[in-house]
Design an enzyme around this catalytic site. Structure first.
Site, PDB file in Angstrom:
ATOM      1  N   ARG A   1     -46.573 -19.643  25.961  1.00  0.00           N
ATOM      2  CA  ARG A   1     -45.831 -18.510  26.492  1.00  0.00           C
ATOM      3  C   ARG A   1     -46.416 -17.909  27.774  1.00  0.00           C
ATOM      4  NH1 ARG A   1     -42.232 -16.480  22.980  1.00  0.00           N
ATOM      5  NH2 ARG A   1     -42.490 -14.307  23.617  1.00  0.00           N
TER       6      ARG A   1
ATOM      7  N   GLU B   1     -38.211 -22.543  30.062  1.00  0.00           N
ATOM      8  CA  GLU B   1     -37.312 -21.396  30.132  1.00  0.00           C
ATOM      9  C   GLU B   1     -37.739 -20.522  31.307  1.00  0.00           C
ATOM     10  OE1 GLU B   1     -37.659 -19.452  26.362  1.00  0.00           O
ATOM     11  OE2 GLU B   1     -37.438 -21.319  25.232  1.00  0.00           O
TER      12      GLU B   1
ATOM     13  N   GLU C   1     -44.612 -23.978  21.669  1.00  0.00           N
ATOM     14  CA  GLU C   1     -44.199 -23.150  22.799  1.00  0.00           C
ATOM     15  C   GLU C   1     -45.407 -22.405  23.364  1.00  0.00           C
ATOM     16  OE1 GLU C   1     -40.595 -20.078  23.377  1.00  0.00           O
ATOM     17  OE2 GLU C   1     -42.255 -19.240  22.193  1.00  0.00           O
TER      18      GLU C   1
ATOM     19  N   GLU D   1     -31.753 -10.605  30.967  1.00  0.00           N
ATOM     20  CA  GLU D   1     -33.034 -10.464  30.286  1.00  0.00           C
ATOM     21  C   GLU D   1     -33.380  -8.980  30.064  1.00  0.00           C
ATOM     22  OE1 GLU D   1     -35.559 -11.390  28.699  1.00  0.00           O
ATOM     23  OE2 GLU D   1     -35.099 -13.510  28.419  1.00  0.00           O
TER      24      GLU D   1
ATOM     25  N   GLU E   1     -37.266 -17.482  33.863  1.00  0.00           N
ATOM     26  CA  GLU E   1     -36.644 -16.193  34.150  1.00  0.00           C
ATOM     27  C   GLU E   1     -36.710 -15.898  35.641  1.00  0.00           C
ATOM     28  OE1 GLU E   1     -37.826 -14.001  29.930  1.00  0.00           O
ATOM     29  OE2 GLU E   1     -39.214 -13.940  31.618  1.00  0.00           O
TER      30      GLU E   1
ATOM     31  N   GLU F   1     -31.781 -15.057  32.869  1.00  0.00           N
ATOM     32  CA  GLU F   1     -32.261 -16.362  32.405  1.00  0.00           C
ATOM     33  C   GLU F   1     -31.080 -17.266  32.111  1.00  0.00           C
ATOM     34  OE1 GLU F   1     -34.657 -18.168  28.568  1.00  0.00           O
ATOM     35  OE2 GLU F   1     -35.366 -16.273  29.422  1.00  0.00           O
TER      36      GLU F   1
ATOM     37  N   ARG G   1     -44.552 -13.576  18.151  1.00  0.00           N
ATOM     38  CA  ARG G   1     -44.369 -13.655  19.589  1.00  0.00           C
ATOM     39  C   ARG G   1     -45.491 -12.972  20.370  1.00  0.00           C
ATOM     40  NH1 ARG G   1     -39.076 -15.295  21.111  1.00  0.00           N
ATOM     41  NH2 ARG G   1     -37.723 -15.594  19.308  1.00  0.00           N
TER      42      ARG G   1
ATOM     43  N   HIS H   1     -41.681 -19.907  29.652  1.00  0.00           N
ATOM     44  CA  HIS H   1     -42.152 -20.471  28.395  1.00  0.00           C
ATOM     45  C   HIS H   1     -41.931 -21.985  28.430  1.00  0.00           C
ATOM     46  CE1 HIS H   1     -41.184 -16.356  26.336  1.00  0.00           C
ATOM     47  NE2 HIS H   1     -42.225 -16.299  27.161  1.00  0.00           N
TER      48      HIS H   1
ATOM     49  N   ASP I   1     -44.201 -36.782  58.461  1.00  0.00           N
ATOM     50  CA  ASP I   1     -45.557 -36.372  58.835  1.00  0.00           C
ATOM     51  C   ASP I   1     -46.188 -35.588  57.688  1.00  0.00           C
ATOM     52  OD1 ASP I   1     -47.873 -35.385  59.930  1.00  0.00           O
ATOM     53  OD2 ASP I   1     -46.888 -34.069  61.386  1.00  0.00           O
TER      54      ASP I   1
END
Length: 451
Positions: A342, A139, A340, A196, A141, A203, A323, A252, A60
Site C-alpha cells: 500500500r 491502482e 497488496e 476518491e 489515484e 481513481e 488497511r 496500491h 540521442d
C-alpha cells in the site's frame, strides 16, 4: 527466434497494417520512458513502418535523463508490437495517429541496460527461472486541478466532492467518462471508476496483467489521463501529496506469482488460504521494503504522504484485512489471491516499482523467510509505545533517509543493475540537495517578519 514467435509476430504485424489502413493512420509515435518513468516519444510517418518494426529508429540517448554519456549517445527503439494502439483523440475523417511502446537497444541490438523497461524484463526472467510468472494489478489515484486561461495548472481543485459522490458534486465525472472511453478504445479493460476520498481526487481501475503489460498500461494510463483532462480545462497530477491537510494519492500494487494457470499464493487448506510461497513473499517484501522505498516512493513530496501518526501506510506489518498495515491480503481468493503493498505512489516509475517488489518477494521465497504474525488491530490508533512494544517499525521519513537505506541494502543494486542504480542514486541525492537548500514559503511566512 522460434518458428512460433516468428509466426505470432507476422500475424500481429498483419493486423497492425490492417488497422492502419482502416483507420487511415498517418503518424506513428514511438514511446519510451526515462529513468523517472517520464514518457518520451519521437514521431515518424507511417511509410517508415518497416524500419520501425526492424528497430532502425535511432535517437540521442545523451539527451534523456539517466541514459547515455555523449560519447555513447546512439540508441535505438525496438517497438513492442503488442502495444500498438490508435489514439482515439486524434481520429477524424480520413486521419488518425497511433503509438508503440518501445524498449531501448544498443547499436548492436542488445538491450540497453539504462532502459527501465529492460530492467523489468530481466526481473520477469529471473522470476521465470524459478518457475513463476508475475501478475500485477496497480491502482493509481490522481487529482484534477483547474487550468488558467493560458492552459497552465492553478492550485484550485476541480471539485469539492468526497468518496464515491456522484454529480452534481463530482465535477470530474465527465472527465473520467472520456478517460474511460479513450482507455477502452486503446485496449484497456476498465473495472471501476469513482471519486476518491479527497476533494478533486479520482481513481479509474483497470484489469490486472502480467508485470510488463501492467507497467505499460500504467504508463499509458498516466499519459491518457493527463491528455484527456487537459481537453476539459483541467490539469491531472499524479503528485503524491499536492494539497496539505487532505489525503494524498497512492498506487496500491497487487501482486501474485503464478505457476502455469495456478495461483502460487493460494492454498485452500491454510487458515487464511495462503500458500507457503505467499508467506515467504510477504516476508521478503517486509524484509526489503525499507531498502526499496526510494524507488516506490521517489520524490521529496512522497514523504509528505508517508507520515507516521497519520492514517498513512508506513507501518511495517501485514494483515489479511487490516488497511492500517503496510501489506494487506484482499478478501478474494483462488485465482484472485494476491498481496497488496500500500505504500507506493503513482509518481514512481512502474517498471522499477514492479521490479523491486517482485524481486524482494522472490528473495523471500528463495530464502524461505518466515513472515511475522499478522497485525489485525488498528495500527493507526496505537501509541508510539504500543507500536514499539509490538516491534512495528516505520518506513523512512524522508527521501534522504530512503536513499541511504537504498544504498545500505542489496535489493536495489541487485534488481536495477549497475547503470540504473548508479544513475538513480545520483539523481535522488541531487534532488534532495536541491530541496534541502531551497527557501520554502513556510519559512518566509514564519520567519520573514518575525526575525
Amino acid at each position: 527466434m522460434s518458428k512460433t514467435t516468428i509466426a505470432n509476430t507476422t500475424e500481429t504485424l498483419a493486423k497492425i497494417k490492417e488497422t492502419i489502413n482502416q483507420k487511415n493512420v498517418e503518424l506513428l509515435h514511438l514511446q519510451f520512458v526515462d529513468i523517472e518513468g517520464i514518457l518520451k516519444h519521437v514521431t515518424v510517418t507511417v511509410e517508415q513502418l518497416e524500419d520501425v518494426v526492424e528497430g532502425k529508429m535511432m535517437f540521442d540517448g545523451s539527451s534523456i535523463k539517466g541514459f547515455s554519456p555523449i560519447n555513447k549517445s546512439d540508441l535505438y527503439l525496438q517497438p513492442d508490437l503488442t502495444t500498438f494502439a490508435v489514439l482515439p483523440w486524434t481520429e477524424e475523417p480520413g486521419y488518425s495517429e497511433a503509438r508503440f511502446l518501445c524498449s531501448v537497444t544498443n547499436p548492436d541490438g542488445t538491450l540497453f541496460e539504462g532502459d527501465t523497461r529492460n530492467v523489468l524484463k530481466k526481473t520477469v526472467e529471473r522470476v521465470a527461472d524459478k518457475g513463476y510468472t508475475i501478475s500485477v494489478g496497480p491502482e493509481l489515484e490522481f487529482f484534477l486541478f483547474k487550468n488558467d486561461d493560458n492552459g497552465y495548472a492553478t492550485q484550485e481543485l476541480g471539485d469539492k466532492a468526497g468518496y464515491f459522490e456522484p454529480q452534481p458534486h463530482d465535477l470530474g465525472e465527465r472527465v473520467r467518462l472520456e478517460i474511460y472511453r479513450a482507455l477502452k478504445a486503446m485496449g484497456f479493460t476498465i473495472e471501476a471508476s469513482h471519486h476518491e476520498v479527497a476533494e478533486g481526487q479520482h481513481e479509474i481501475n483497470f484489469k490486472y496483467a502480467d508485470a510488463l503489460t501492467a507497467a505499460d498500461l500504467s504508463t499509458t494510463y498516466k499519459w491518457v489521463v493527463k491528455t484527456v483532462a487537459k481537453k476539459f480545462g483541467y490539469h491531472a497530477t499524479f503528485m503524491p501529496k499536492p494539497v496539505f491537510g487532505i489525503n494524498g494519492s497512492g498506487m496500491h500494487v497487487n501482486m501474485s506469482f503464478f505457476k502455469g494457470n495456478e495461483n502460487a499464493f493460494f492454498d485452500p487448506s491454510d487458515e487464511l488460504q495462503l500458500s507457503k510461497q505467499a508467506y515467504h513473499f510477504i516476508a521478503g517484501v517486509l524484509e526489503n521494503v525499507k531498502n526499496f522505498v526510494a524507488v516506490t516512493n521517489p520524490l521529496v513530496n512522497s514523504y509528505k504522504r508517508l507520515v507516521p501518526g497519520y492514517e498513512a501506510p508506513v507501518y511495517l506489518a501485514w494483515s489479511a484485512s487490516n488497511r492500517s498495515a503496510l501489506i494487506r491480503i484482499p478478501a478474494k481468493k483462488g485465482l484472485a489471491t494476491r498481496v497488496e503493498l500500500r505504500c507506493p505512489d503513482p509518481s514512481s516509475n512502474p517498471y522499477l516499482t514492479f521490479s523491486v517488489i517482485a524481486s524482494a518477494g522472490l528473495d523471500g521465497i528463495e530464502k524461505e523467510l518466515e513472515a511475522p504474525a499478522p497485525v489485525n488491530e488498528d495500527i493507526f490508533h496505537m501509541t508510539e509505545e504500543e507500536r514499539a512494544f509490538r516491534g512495528i517499525e516505520n518506513l523512512p521519513g524522508s527521501l534522504e533517509e530512503a536513499v541511504k537505506e537504498l544504498e545500505a541494502g542489496e535489493i536495489g543494486a541487485k534488481t536495477l543493475g549497475e547503470h540504473v542504480y548508479n544513475e538513480y542514486v545520483a539523481m535522488k541525492k541531487a534532488e534532495w540537495d536541491s530541496y534541502r537548500i531551497a527557501i520554502s514559503s513556510w519559512e518566509i511566512e514564519n520567519y520573514h517578519s518575525k526575525f
